[in-house]
Design a protein around this motif. Structure first.
Motif, PDB file in Angstrom:
ATOM      1  N   VAL A 256       0.855  -1.191   0.000  1.00 44.69           N
ATOM      2  CA  VAL A 256       0.000   0.000   0.000  1.00 44.69           C
ATOM      3  C   VAL A 256       0.890   1.240   0.000  1.00 44.69           C
ATOM      4  O   VAL A 256       2.106   1.160   0.169  1.00 44.69           O
ATOM      5  N   SER A 257       0.254   2.388  -0.170  1.00 44.78           N
ATOM      6  CA  SER A 257       0.952   3.671  -0.068  1.00 44.78           C
ATOM      7  C   SER A 257       0.413   4.421   1.142  1.00 44.78           C
ATOM      8  O   SER A 257      -0.809   4.524   1.312  1.00 44.78           O
ATOM      9  N   VAL A 258       1.321   4.935   1.971  1.00 45.86           N
ATOM     10  CA  VAL A 258       0.936   5.660   3.186  1.00 45.86           C
ATOM     11  C   VAL A 258       1.668   6.996   3.210  1.00 45.86           C
ATOM     12  O   VAL A 258       2.872   7.055   2.982  1.00 45.86           O
ATOM     13  N   GLN A 259       0.932   8.049   3.499  1.00 44.91           N
ATOM     14  CA  GLN A 259       1.535   9.377   3.648  1.00 44.91           C
ATOM     15  C   GLN A 259       1.313   9.864   5.078  1.00 44.91           C
ATOM     16  O   GLN A 259       0.226   9.710   5.631  1.00 44.91           O
ATOM     17  N   LYS A 275      -0.659  -8.028  14.393  1.00 47.03           N
ATOM     18  CA  LYS A 275      -0.786  -9.293  13.679  1.00 47.03           C
ATOM     19  C   LYS A 275      -1.042  -8.947  12.214  1.00 47.03           C
ATOM     20  O   LYS A 275      -1.930  -8.152  11.904  1.00 47.03           O
ATOM     21  N   ARG A 276      -0.266  -9.555  11.330  1.00 43.46           N
ATOM     22  CA  ARG A 276      -0.388  -9.213   9.911  1.00 43.46           C
ATOM     23  C   ARG A 276      -1.811  -9.447   9.401  1.00 43.46           C
ATOM     24  O   ARG A 276      -2.327  -8.661   8.597  1.00 43.46           O
ATOM     25  N   GLU A 277      -2.434 -10.507   9.869  1.00 45.99           N
ATOM     26  CA  GLU A 277      -3.759 -10.865   9.370  1.00 45.99           C
ATOM     27  C   GLU A 277      -4.822  -9.822   9.717  1.00 45.99           C
ATOM     28  O   GLU A 277      -5.896  -9.795   9.114  1.00 45.99           O
ATOM     29  N   GLU A 278      -4.548  -8.957  10.675  1.00 47.38           N
ATOM     30  CA  GLU A 278      -5.531  -7.945  11.062  1.00 47.38           C
ATOM     31  C   GLU A 278      -5.643  -6.815  10.047  1.00 47.38           C
ATOM     32  O   GLU A 278      -6.600  -6.044  10.077  1.00 47.38           O
ATOM     33  N   GLY A 279      -4.654  -6.710   9.161  1.00 49.26           N
ATOM     34  CA  GLY A 279      -4.760  -5.776   8.053  1.00 49.26           C
ATOM     35  C   GLY A 279      -4.154  -4.402   8.315  1.00 49.26           C
ATOM     36  O   GLY A 279      -3.883  -4.010   9.439  1.00 49.26           O
ATOM     37  N   ILE A 280      -3.961  -3.674   7.220  1.00 47.72           N
ATOM     38  CA  ILE A 280      -3.273  -2.389   7.267  1.00 47.72           C
ATOM     39  C   ILE A 280      -4.071  -1.329   8.016  1.00 47.72           C
ATOM     40  O   ILE A 280      -3.507  -0.518   8.760  1.00 47.72           O
ATOM     41  N   GLU A 281      -5.376  -1.317   7.861  1.00 52.71           N
ATOM     42  CA  GLU A 281      -6.160  -0.245   8.485  1.00 52.71           C
ATOM     43  C   GLU A 281      -6.095  -0.308  10.005  1.00 52.71           C
ATOM     44  O   GLU A 281      -5.960   0.723  10.675  1.00 52.71           O
ATOM     45  N   LYS A 282      -6.172  -1.511  10.565  1.00 52.37           N
ATOM     46  CA  LYS A 282      -6.079  -1.637  12.013  1.00 52.37           C
ATOM     47  C   LYS A 282      -4.695  -1.218  12.508  1.00 52.37           C
ATOM     48  O   LYS A 282      -4.564  -0.564  13.548  1.00 52.37           O
ATOM     49  N   ALA A 283      -3.658  -1.586  11.751  1.00 50.00           N
ATOM     50  CA  ALA A 283      -2.298  -1.191  12.135  1.00 50.00           C
ATOM     51  C   ALA A 283      -2.155   0.328  12.124  1.00 50.00           C
ATOM     52  O   ALA A 283      -1.575   0.926  13.042  1.00 50.00           O
ATOM     53  N   LEU A 284      -2.693   0.959  11.101  1.00 46.97           N
ATOM     54  CA  LEU A 284      -2.579   2.417  11.006  1.00 46.97           C
ATOM     55  C   LEU A 284      -3.394   3.124  12.086  1.00 46.97           C
ATOM     56  O   LEU A 284      -2.987   4.185  12.585  1.00 46.97           O
ATOM     57  N   LEU A 285      -4.526   2.555  12.468  1.00 44.55           N
ATOM     58  CA  LEU A 285      -5.320   3.155  13.542  1.00 44.55           C
ATOM     59  C   LEU A 285      -4.567   3.121  14.874  1.00 44.55           C
ATOM     60  O   LEU A 285      -4.676   4.051  15.685  1.00 44.55           O
ATOM     61  N   VAL A 286      -3.792   2.052  15.088  1.00 41.00           N
ATOM     62  CA  VAL A 286      -2.962   1.985  16.293  1.00 41.00           C
ATOM     63  C   VAL A 286      -1.920   3.101  16.273  1.00 41.00           C
ATOM     64  O   VAL A 286      -1.693   3.792  17.277  1.00 41.00           O
ATOM     65  N   ILE A 287      -1.298   3.301  15.128  1.00 39.48           N
ATOM     66  CA  ILE A 287      -0.299   4.366  15.006  1.00 39.48           C
ATOM     67  C   ILE A 287      -0.951   5.734  15.192  1.00 39.48           C
ATOM     68  O   ILE A 287      -0.372   6.641  15.805  1.00 39.48           O
TER      69      ILE A 287
END
Length: 311
Positions: A256-259, A275-287
């Protein structure tokens, strides 16, 4: 051996696996452990040879060459590789390059029997045959190595100015050129890490060293076994890493692309895991929670920006 896995592994060797089938191959090998891989490969090739002999499609010379040089044949487990000739004096040494795309991972068996797990957006260069009293490869990106033991023939991995020398051990190297640190983590054995010609650390099981590429400062610490190459089992761990580096890593893993609009916050150091399986959106929400920002998606690009000030 599981018949479905045997069929999928042969498809993997022939570069005909779908992405879903490739993930199934990796998950199965991971669940069985690294020692399983050698036995599995020998079994598959032995069965293939037997079946071909029985059908009279394999002549004696081909069978002998596969048996005597099977480990070289297995170097063909590279799914997309390029060969080239490197001239050393008057000797031409053939080399191979294996490269993974974003969100892709790959298993390789090198000519000496060393096992390599290549993570997303990574490149490994290695010779078709090791010679000259050393086994030398070049890595850009991240990989886990389980090096075949050979007392008198050291195994050397170069990643920019950092070199890692081992004899027989299992360890992970994370060395993406767009990130500020190169990290070496040891699962088994002993690893000698150097920067240019300077000794940085001698690591043993459960130890890790991170080297800042801009300042050459090194930080060594103890880690748990499961933290070494956690990405193989679907965990993404970040300890005292900049937001910018974490986002660059997530871009590779998820394709993906993230800015991140706040340039100062990109240099903020944080520790987190996903966890990788949780997906990019959940990871970004944590950040976003850790940096007090918010996320939006525009034209398929994830944008993290500062929250509007409350009146």
């Amino acid at each position: 051996m599981n018949k479905r896995f045997r069929r999928l592994f042969l498809k993997y060797l022939n570069n005909t696996c779908s992405r879903q089938e490739m993930d199934e191959v990796f998950d199965y090998i991971n669940s069985q452990g690294l020692e399983f891989t050698d036995e599995m490969i020998r079994h598959v090739y032995d069965q293939e040879l037997l079946e071909r002999r029985q059908s009279r499609k394999l002549i004696f010379q081909v069978a002998a060459s596969v048996v005597m040089a099977g480990i070289v044949v297995l170097a063909g487990i590279v799914m997309t590789s390029n060969s080239k000739g490197i001239v050393a004096g008057t000797t031409v040494v053939n080399s191979r390059t294996s490269q993974t795309a974003r969100s892709e991972k790959r298993f390789l068996l090198l000519p000496d029997g060393t096992q390599v797990w290549l993570n997303a957006a990574s490149i490994l260069e290695f010779p078709e045959k090791f010679s000259g009293g050393e086994r030398k490869v070049s890595l850009t990106g991240e990989a886990f190595f389980d090096v075949k033991h050979a007392d008198s023939v050291p195994f050397i991995i170069t990643t920019g100015k950092v070199s890692t020398l081992v004899v027989g051990t299992a360890f992970n190297i994370k060395a993406y050129p767009d990130q500020e640190k190169i990290t070496v983590s040891v699962k088994r054995g002993k690893v000698n890490v150097r920067y240019s010609d300077n000794k940085v650390a001698v690591l043993e099981r459960g130890q890790q060293v991170s080297i800042e590429t801009t300042t050459t400062r090194a930080k060594q610490k103890a880690i748990k076994d499961e933290e070494t190459a956690a990405w193989q089992k679907g965990y993404l761990l970040f300890d005292d890493e900049t937001v910018g580096d974490i986002l660059a890593y997530l871009e590779k893993v998820y394709d993906v692309s993230v800015q991140f609009q706040d340039s100062e916050q990109k240099n903020l150091h944080i520790s987190t895991s996903f966890k990788r399986e949780e997906g990019i959106e959940k990871a970004l929400l944590v950040i976003c929670r850790l940096t007090d920002t918010e996320m939006k998606i525009e034209n398929g690009i994830y944008i993290l920006k500062n929250k509007p000030e409350k009146l």
